[in-house]
Enzyme design. Sequence first.
Site, PDB file in Angstrom:
ATOM      1  N   LYS A 231      -5.711   3.281  -2.394  1.00 33.03           N
ATOM      2  CA  LYS A 231      -4.371   2.346  -0.998  1.00 33.03           C
ATOM      3  C   LYS A 231      -5.088   2.667  -0.127  1.00 33.03           C
ATOM      4  O   LYS A 231      -5.021   1.675   0.900  1.00 33.03           O
ATOM      5  CB  LYS A 231      -3.296   3.438  -0.674  1.00 33.03           C
ATOM      6  CG  LYS A 231      -2.478   3.630  -2.041  1.00 33.03           C
ATOM      7  CD  LYS A 231      -2.343   1.750  -2.343  1.00 33.03           C
ATOM      8  CE  LYS A 231      -0.673   2.314  -3.109  1.00 33.03           C
ATOM      9  NZ  LYS A 231      -0.426   0.832  -3.723  1.00 33.03           N
TER      10      LYS A 231
ATOM     11  N   ILE B 129      10.772   4.902  -1.731  1.00 35.73           N
ATOM     12  CA  ILE B 129      11.866   4.251  -1.696  1.00 35.73           C
ATOM     13  C   ILE B 129      12.745   4.344  -3.129  1.00 35.73           C
ATOM     14  O   ILE B 129      11.951   4.700  -4.349  1.00 35.73           O
ATOM     15  CB  ILE B 129      11.349   2.665  -1.764  1.00 35.73           C
ATOM     16  CG1 ILE B 129      10.007   2.248  -0.545  1.00 35.73           C
ATOM     17  CG2 ILE B 129      12.353   1.120  -2.129  1.00 35.73           C
ATOM     18  CD1 ILE B 129      11.030   1.877   0.514  1.00 35.73           C
TER      19      ILE B 129
ATOM     20  N   SER C  35       0.805  -0.912   0.000  1.00 41.38           N
ATOM     21  CA  SER C  35       0.283   0.237   0.166  1.00 41.38           C
ATOM     22  C   SER C  35       0.509   1.068   0.003  1.00 41.38           C
ATOM     23  O   SER C  35       1.785   1.282  -0.332  1.00 41.38           O
ATOM     24  CB  SER C  35      -0.623   0.011   1.230  1.00 41.38           C
ATOM     25  OG  SER C  35      -2.212   0.948   1.310  1.00 41.38           O
TER      26      SER C  35
HETATM   27  C1  HXC Z   1      -3.175  12.788 -16.083  1.00 43.85           C
HETATM   28  C2  HXC Z   1      -2.860  10.459 -16.701  1.00 43.85           C
HETATM   29  C3  HXC Z   1      -1.989  10.286 -16.323  1.00 43.85           C
HETATM   30  C4  HXC Z   1      -1.185  11.503 -16.064  1.00 43.85           C
HETATM   31  C5  HXC Z   1      -2.229   8.480 -17.269  1.00 43.85           C
HETATM   32  N1  HXC Z   1      -3.250   9.550 -17.620  1.00 43.85           N
HETATM   33  N2  HXC Z   1      -1.158   9.319 -17.328  1.00 43.85           N
HETATM   34  N3  HXC Z   1      -3.921  11.872 -16.583  1.00 43.85           N
HETATM   35  N4  HXC Z   1      -1.777  13.151 -16.034  1.00 43.85           N
HETATM   36  N5  HXC Z   1      -0.178  11.531 -15.704  1.00 43.85           N
HETATM   37  C6  HXC Z   1      -4.746   9.509 -17.846  1.00 43.85           C
HETATM   38  C7  HXC Z   1      -5.426   8.871 -19.305  1.00 43.85           C
HETATM   39  O1  HXC Z   1      -5.092  10.355 -20.106  1.00 43.85           O
HETATM   40  C8  HXC Z   1      -6.403   8.307 -19.581  1.00 43.85           C
HETATM   41  O2  HXC Z   1      -7.623   8.907 -19.045  1.00 43.85           O
HETATM   42  C9  HXC Z   1      -6.435   7.581 -18.190  1.00 43.85           C
HETATM   43  O3  HXC Z   1      -5.259   8.133 -17.223  1.00 43.85           O
HETATM   44  C10 HXC Z   1      -6.126   5.936 -18.251  1.00 43.85           C
HETATM   45  O4  HXC Z   1      -4.506   6.119 -18.957  1.00 43.85           O
HETATM   46  P1  HXC Z   1      -3.836   4.903 -20.220  1.00 43.85           P
HETATM   47  O5  HXC Z   1      -2.991   4.904 -20.214  1.00 43.85           O
HETATM   48  O6  HXC Z   1      -5.212   5.021 -20.808  1.00 43.85           O
HETATM   49  O7  HXC Z   1      -4.272   3.592 -18.715  1.00 43.85           O
HETATM   50  P2  HXC Z   1      -3.681   2.627 -18.863  1.00 43.85           P
HETATM   51  O8  HXC Z   1      -2.967   1.475 -20.023  1.00 43.85           O
HETATM   52  O9  HXC Z   1      -4.173   1.361 -18.084  1.00 43.85           O
HETATM   53  O10 HXC Z   1      -2.253   2.662 -17.469  1.00 43.85           O
HETATM   54  C11 HXC Z   1      -2.655   2.696 -16.320  1.00 43.85           C
HETATM   55  C12 HXC Z   1      -1.835   4.044 -15.710  1.00 43.85           C
HETATM   56  C13 HXC Z   1      -0.265   3.575 -16.065  1.00 43.85           C
HETATM   57  C14 HXC Z   1      -1.873   3.688 -14.451  1.00 43.85           C
HETATM   58  C15 HXC Z   1      -2.464   5.221 -16.174  1.00 43.85           C
HETATM   59  O11 HXC Z   1       0.724   4.420 -15.348  1.00 43.85           O
HETATM   60  C16 HXC Z   1       0.124   2.049 -15.599  1.00 43.85           C
HETATM   61  O12 HXC Z   1       0.288   1.423 -16.116  1.00 43.85           O
HETATM   62  N6  HXC Z   1       1.006   2.176 -14.317  1.00 43.85           N
HETATM   63  C17 HXC Z   1       1.415   0.743 -13.573  1.00 43.85           C
HETATM   64  C18 HXC Z   1       2.833   1.475 -13.307  1.00 43.85           C
HETATM   65  C19 HXC Z   1       2.463   2.648 -11.901  1.00 43.85           C
HETATM   66  O13 HXC Z   1       2.250   3.427 -12.227  1.00 43.85           O
HETATM   67  N7  HXC Z   1       3.331   1.750 -11.802  1.00 43.85           N
HETATM   68  C20 HXC Z   1       3.926   2.765 -10.381  1.00 43.85           C
HETATM   69  C21 HXC Z   1       3.698   2.295  -8.834  1.00 43.85           C
HETATM   70  S1  HXC Z   1       4.344   3.249  -7.509  1.00 43.85           S
HETATM   71  P3  HXC Z   1      -8.751   9.762 -20.252  1.00 43.85           P
HETATM   72  O14 HXC Z   1      -9.249  10.491 -19.831  1.00 43.85           O
HETATM   73  O15 HXC Z   1      -7.787   9.875 -20.911  1.00 43.85           O
HETATM   74  O16 HXC Z   1      -9.279   8.280 -20.878  1.00 43.85           O
HETATM   75  C22 HXC Z   1       3.561   3.095  -6.889  1.00 43.85           C
HETATM   76  C23 HXC Z   1       3.587   4.211  -6.005  1.00 43.85           C
HETATM   77  C24 HXC Z   1       3.144   4.141  -4.679  1.00 43.85           C
HETATM   78  O17 HXC Z   1       2.336   2.681  -6.818  1.00 43.85           O
HETATM   79  C25 HXC Z   1       3.702   5.157  -3.661  1.00 43.85           C
HETATM   80  C26 HXC Z   1       4.794   5.310  -3.048  1.00 43.85           C
HETATM   81  C27 HXC Z   1       5.175   6.074  -2.415  1.00 43.85           C
END
Ligand code: HXC
Length: 304
Positions: free
Chosen positions: A176, A205, A158
Site C-alpha cells: 500500500k 469497513i 489503499s
Molecule cells: C500465510 C499465505 C496465506 C496465509 C496465502 N499464503 N494465504 N501465507 N498465511 N493466510 C501464501 C501461500 O501459502 C503461497 O505461498 C502464497 O501466499 C500465494 O498463495 P496462492 O493461494 O497461491 O495465491 P493466489 O491464488 O494468487 O491468491 C492470492 C491471495 C489470496 C492474496 C493469497 O488470498 C487472494 O486471492 N486474495 C484476493 C482477495 C483478497 O484477499 N481480498 C481481500 C482484500 S481486503 P507459498 O510459499 O506456499 O507458495 C484488503 C483489506 C486491506 O485488502 C485493509 C483493510 C483495512
Amino acid sequence: MSVPESQYLSPVWRDGLFKGRVVFVTGGAGTICSMQTRALVRLGANACIVGRSEGKTEDAAKEIAKVRPGAKVIGIGGCDVRKMESLQAAADRCARELGGIDFVIAGAAGNFIVSLDGMSPNAFKSVMDIDVLGTFNTIKATIPHLLKSSSPRIIYVSATFHYTGMPMQAHVSAAKAAIDSLMASVALEYGPRGVQSNVIAPGAIENTEGAARLLNSDEDVQKAYAASIPSGRLGTVRDVADATVFLFCEAGTYINGQVIPVDGAAWRRQGASTMGGDKSMEYPNYLLSTEPPKGVKDTRKNKL
Ligand code: HXC
C-alpha cells in the site's frame, strides 16, 4: 442481491451527476469497489468491472446495472491484474463498448494475516504482485483512454497500515505504501495533461472481507474496537462511496496527488498494541506465541 440505495449513497448528490461518464474498476466485484461502482452508476455513469472470478464478476455487474434503468455495466471475469495482456484487453473492450474511460478505480488487492516469521517469499510476492504490479498495470492499460477524456480521474484503494507500521501486515503495508507512491507519480507526470490521481485509504469497513479477516469475530471485541475509533464506529461502504463521488465530481476537481483516509481518524490511534481489537492479544504476545491470532480467518489452502 439488491442493496437499498441508502446503504451505498448519501441522499445529497444530484441525479445524473455522472451522465455520459464511464468508470473502469479492478476488483469491482469486491464489497467496497462494487458499492463505489453502484454509487457512480446510480448517478448516471456506465461501468466496466473486472476481476479474477468469472461468475462473481459477471453476477456483480448484473446486480449493479439494476440501480438505474438503461445503465450499461460490463463484467469481465478471468481478468488478473497481474497479467497486463488480460487487463489491456479489458480496458480496450470497455472503451470500445462504452465509448471511452473517464474514471478508474484501482481496487484489486490481496490480503491475509501472517507474521514475517510465517511469510514465505512467494506469499510476500503474491500481495506485492496483485497490489503494486496490478496497480501499475491498471495505470498503463487505462491511461491512453483516460487521456482522451475531458475529466480523467483515478482513485486507488489503499490502506492506512503503513502510516504507523502494522504487525502481521508487512506485505500489505509495503504494497500500500508503493500504491500511494505510484499515485503521486501519476499526479506529477499526468497532472499537466489533466489527470486527477488520488488515494482513498479506508479504515476498517464493516461487513467487508477485509474486516472479517482483520478483526476479531467476537461482537463485544468489535464493539470495543469501534469505541476506540475517534469517530466512534467502523466505517461503512457508503462512507467510501461518498468520498469517491466527491473526488470524481466537479466539486473535487482541484484535489490531486492526495491520500485521503476514510477511517474516522482511526489510524491516528492504530499501531502494534492489539491484534484485531482483541485485548487478550496484547503486543507482543501474539508474535511470541506459536498459536495463530484468535478469531481471525486463516485463508491458507495448505496450513503449515
Ligand atoms: C500465510 C499465505 C496465506 C496465509 C496465502 N499464503 N494465504 N501465507 N498465511 N493466510 C501464501 C501461500 O501459502 C503461497 O505461498 C502464497 O501466499 C500465494 O498463495 P496462492 O493461494 O497461491 O495465491 P493466489 O491464488 O494468487 O491468491 C492470492 C491471495 C489470496 C492474496 C493469497 O488470498 C487472494 O486471492 N486474495 C484476493 C482477495 C483478497 O484477499 N481480498 C481481500 C482484500 S481486503 P507459498 O510459499 O506456499 O507458495 C484488503 C483489506 C486491506 O485488502 C485493509 C483493510 C483495512
